[in-house]
Structures are given as C-alpha cells and as structure tokens.
Write a protein that holds these residues in place. Sequence first.
Motif, short mmCIF file in Angstrom:
data_model
loop_
_atom_site.label_atom_id
_atom_site.label_comp_id
_atom_site.label_asym_id
_atom_site.label_seq_id
_atom_site.Cartn_x
_atom_site.Cartn_y
_atom_site.Cartn_z
N GLU A 380 0.83 -1.20 0.00
CA GLU A 380 0.00 0.00 0.00
C GLU A 380 0.87 1.25 0.00
O GLU A 380 0.57 2.22 -0.69
N ARG A 383 2.33 2.18 -3.52
CA ARG A 383 1.39 2.44 -4.62
C ARG A 383 1.50 3.89 -5.09
O ARG A 383 1.37 4.83 -4.32
N VAL A 385 0.34 7.25 -6.55
CA VAL A 385 -0.97 7.90 -6.59
C VAL A 385 -0.98 9.19 -7.39
O VAL A 385 -2.05 9.78 -7.62
N THR A 447 4.06 8.42 -3.90
CA THR A 447 3.42 7.20 -3.41
C THR A 447 2.37 7.50 -2.35
O THR A 447 2.37 8.57 -1.72
N PHE A 448 1.49 6.52 -2.15
CA PHE A 448 0.46 6.66 -1.11
C PHE A 448 1.10 6.82 0.26
O PHE A 448 0.63 7.62 1.09
N ILE A 559 -4.87 13.33 -3.04
CA ILE A 559 -4.56 12.33 -4.06
C ILE A 559 -5.24 12.69 -5.38
O ILE A 559 -4.65 12.54 -6.46
#
Length: 582
Positions: A380, A383, A385, A447-448, A559
């Motif tokens: 996660e 990831r 975004v 990234t997230f 995001i």
Amino acid sequence: MKKWVYLLVPLALSGCASTRMAPEAMAPVDIRIIGINDFHGALDPPKAATDTLNAAGEKVRIPSGGVAYLASAIDSLKAAAPNNIVVGAGDLIGASPLSSSLFLDEPSIMAMGMVGLEFSAVGNHEFDRGTDELLRMQSGGCEKFTQAEPCRIDRPFPGAKFRMLAANTKKADGGTLFAPYALKNFGKGKAQVTVGFIGMTLEGTGNLVSAGRIKGISFADEADTANALVPQLKAAGADVIVVLIHEGVSNSGDINNPRCDGVSGTLFPILDRLDPAVDLVVSGHTHQSYVCDYANINPARPFLLTSAGSRGQIVTGIDLKVDPRTGKVLSKSARNVVVQSEAFANARGAVPLVEGFPAFAPRADLAALAGRYREAAKAEANRVVGTLAGPATRDRGRTGESILGNLIADAQLAATAGADNGNAQIAFMNPDGIRAEVAPDKDGQVTFGTVFAAQPFGNTLVTKSLTGQQILDVLEQQLNNPDWYRILSPSHGFRFGYDLSRPVGQRILFATLDGKPIDPGATYRVTVSDFLSNGGDGFSVFKDGSNAAVGPTDLEALIALLSRGGGTPLPALDRVENKSPQ
C-alpha cells in the motif's frame, strides 16, 4: 554493531537537600525514572536527526530513533539502575507512519509494552480515533470502532501491557476515563520508597480533537487536578510524586541544560500553580527536548522538568535519591540520551553516525515486530498515486505559509468547488495537520505512503457559509498563541497580510479573494477539515459557520489533485504577507 551501555551521569541541581545522613538514618534509595513521550507510532527510524552539543561544546546532528534502538537505549539505562521504571507523557500513538497507523496503531501499543513501559499519561492524539477505540487500545480485542479493520496482523490484539492514566479526562458521570494515578514501590522493608504517578493530558485537548470523537468527555484544569490528588497520594503512602503531563514548553537551548536557558511556554503557568510537594514533571506535546531545574524559574517550585522530544529519538534518564526514613528526595538529576541509530541521507545531505555518543544496536524482538508490520504495509505504501514537480515542504518561513500547506488547500478547494460538492470559494489548511513533507521520486512520482505520512488523520472536509467578518475573525485567531502562531495556508486566489505589532483585533491588514477585498457583510463558502470546522486548534469561529456540506477526506482530496497527470506544479509562496517589524 557493538551495543554500548550508557551510564547516566547525575547532574548536580540547585535546591536539593543535603545527602549527609544522621547516624540513625538508613542508606538512601536510588530510583531511576526513564521517560519517553510523543512516540507517534514511529516504529522505524524516522530518518531524522537530533541536534545537541558534543563534549567540546560543538553542535552536532545525530541520526536517531526507531523502536528497536529505543528499546536498547532503555535497556542500557535500566542495566545501570536496578530500581527503575519506564513512563510516558502521552501521544504514543496517533499521527503515526503508515506501518503503524494502517493497523490502527496496534503494533505501537504492543511495542511500548515490549520496551517496558509501565505507566503513561494519555495525550491529545490518543483520542484521534475516539474514546471507544482508545479503550480498546488499553484492554485489547478486535471490536470495530473505525472504518479500518482491527486485528489484521495479530489476532487477537492483546492490548496495552502498560496502564494509561487520565486524571483530568472526565466522563459525563464525573469519573475519569482511566485511573487518575498509580503507585510503585522501590526497595524492601523499612527501606521501601513509594512513588506516585499522576497522568494528565492538556486541558485544551478538546480543541485538538474532532468533537464527535470525544463526545461526553471533558478535560479539567491540570494544576487543580494534580493538586487535588496530592493528599490522596500521600494518604496512599506516596513518598515521591511525579506528574506525567501531555503539555510542554519550547526550548531554544541544548537538550541538556538544567539552568533552563531558552525554555518557555504554556506549561509554565500550570507549573507555577502546582503543589510544591511534586518532585518531578515529565512532559510532552511540544516535541521539544529539555532538562530543567524549575527552581531556576520559580524557587518556590523546585521540581525537575523534563521532556524527551518525539518519535523515540531521545529517552530521558532521571535519577532520584530518596531518604526512606523521611520520604524526602535528597537529590535529583536528569539527562536526555540521544537514541543514535542508523546513518541516513536525504535531500538536505548525509547524516552519519557521530563519535562520542553511544550507538545502540537494534533489539531483535522489536526489530522483528517493526519489520513484520513494515512488510505488511509495503504494498500500500509503494502504490503510486500521482505526480509532483518537486518536494512540497512544510517549512513555514517568516510568513507562516508553506508550499505543502498551499498545495493541500488547493486540493481541498478543488475537491469541494463544484455545485454538488459544496460550492467552495476558499479553503484553509492548518499547519498542525501537516505531519511530513511530500517529496516525489526522481521520476516525479508520489506514493500513497508519502501522502499518508503528510496527512494521517483521515479528516473529512466540510464546507460552510461564513460572513466576511467571520473570515477576518478567523484570520485574527491565527495570532492568538504567541508560542505557536497557527498561520493558515489559503487556497489560490485568497491573500492576506498581518502585522503582529498592532493591537489585538487590528492585526489583519488586508484580505482579498481574486484581488477584491473581503466584504465583512458578504457570505462566502469556506472549506476546512472537520477538525477545524468543530473549532480545533483554537479556531472557534469556524463552529459558527452555517449550511454545512460534507465532502471527501483530506487524503482523498490531495490524491485527486496529484493524480490529474502532467506533473502537478508546486504553488508559490505568495498568499500571506508578514508586515511585522523585523
């Protein structure tokens, strides 16, 4: 890496009684209290440095933090003092990195038990997910009180091995959410000494937590609460009284300076009203590190005041020498120990290990715990975004605005500007809600995990109607706390200026929207987090807004802005002017 054993060297402090004993006196009992605060779920080394002075008086930057290294530092302090206890001053969870927060801070609660924590005050961030979830943190179990699923890795979650203390956190029935104090005995027989610990959060916690998460809870005056408990502790046999309080001061001096040079802040008025029977105050909240013999500030209050910074980068060793016959503290000293861990490098350069300071080895069991949750969060966290043209820092500068604050405000306006989403014209972002910078990789990808680290609270956006006068009043409220001016970052199109030298109520020089002065009699649609909407951070005027419309979360809004493609540009720092005299 060699594990160093750090021997705490007592600091001779003024105002302490003589250690010379009468012939019938027994040998004094030595007690070491080991203090931490504001851990904020920092299981992994935070890639941050602690500034302090070396033996030559030169300023050095030491890479520090990480729970496995913190555990070794605490073990070293314990090894040199058989009579010891580890205590905390709040905010051990909340506003945490992804590897802890994604799992509702369960691993951090378990980690604190593994490092040997016994008692801790609750802080404002312990309430971030509500009182029911906080009670689960203490007692354990997998009952669901949040959107996130509990017990995803360790099932069942065992709860805290340490006891939370909350003397001034009052329920509707007048009782306290957790026990107000705890006792611990040191020594045996006639040589036994009892130490009482009072735990409290700051009275202003209600301004720092969304109202719905503390429904039915109030926070009483800190000094009044502690003073009322002193007779109870004495009656229960306490010889020494320690206050664990989640409130603190700022420090412009070194982390080890018992003269208190450069130490000031909102905790002082509380300390000046505290019963002189208190011997030690372990504090937090400001993320500052200090060791202060408060007799240098107020001779009538000769207790020791300490704080260990934040994120496990520092631990405080506090030594008390107590006469078991009289229960009097004969001497007291403290030292902040830097938890030197791993060298690192970032955009500001390399931070190597520093000679002359202990380099702690990571304790295997805590390293395994942190690694297990880090791996669970990795997919996660990695990831992608969105994109960003460069690092969005939270550096506030002289005006108080920041690049990241402006970027977040722009994202919140974009998310709520549509007719179906609130019709927002202005958005404001508070600096305390930004916990880390957002930096893209070399390809501009974000990234997230990076975005989450910056905004870990999961606040919901709320758009309200405010008059122009209310907006001007909000801008005035930014300047009400001289210890920490909370300058709001506004969305694009909104500008304002201020002058701190002017009288209260006249400090805002101008405010414009799209170049036009804000009309005190007109109505505007303004977006903020639900935290601010409920008066958080002292912005009570936001509570008076009307026609509320609920939008997405702050994280979703950011995001969405970053995912538009094309390399999201960085906003300029041109929305706030500080016209105060230099």
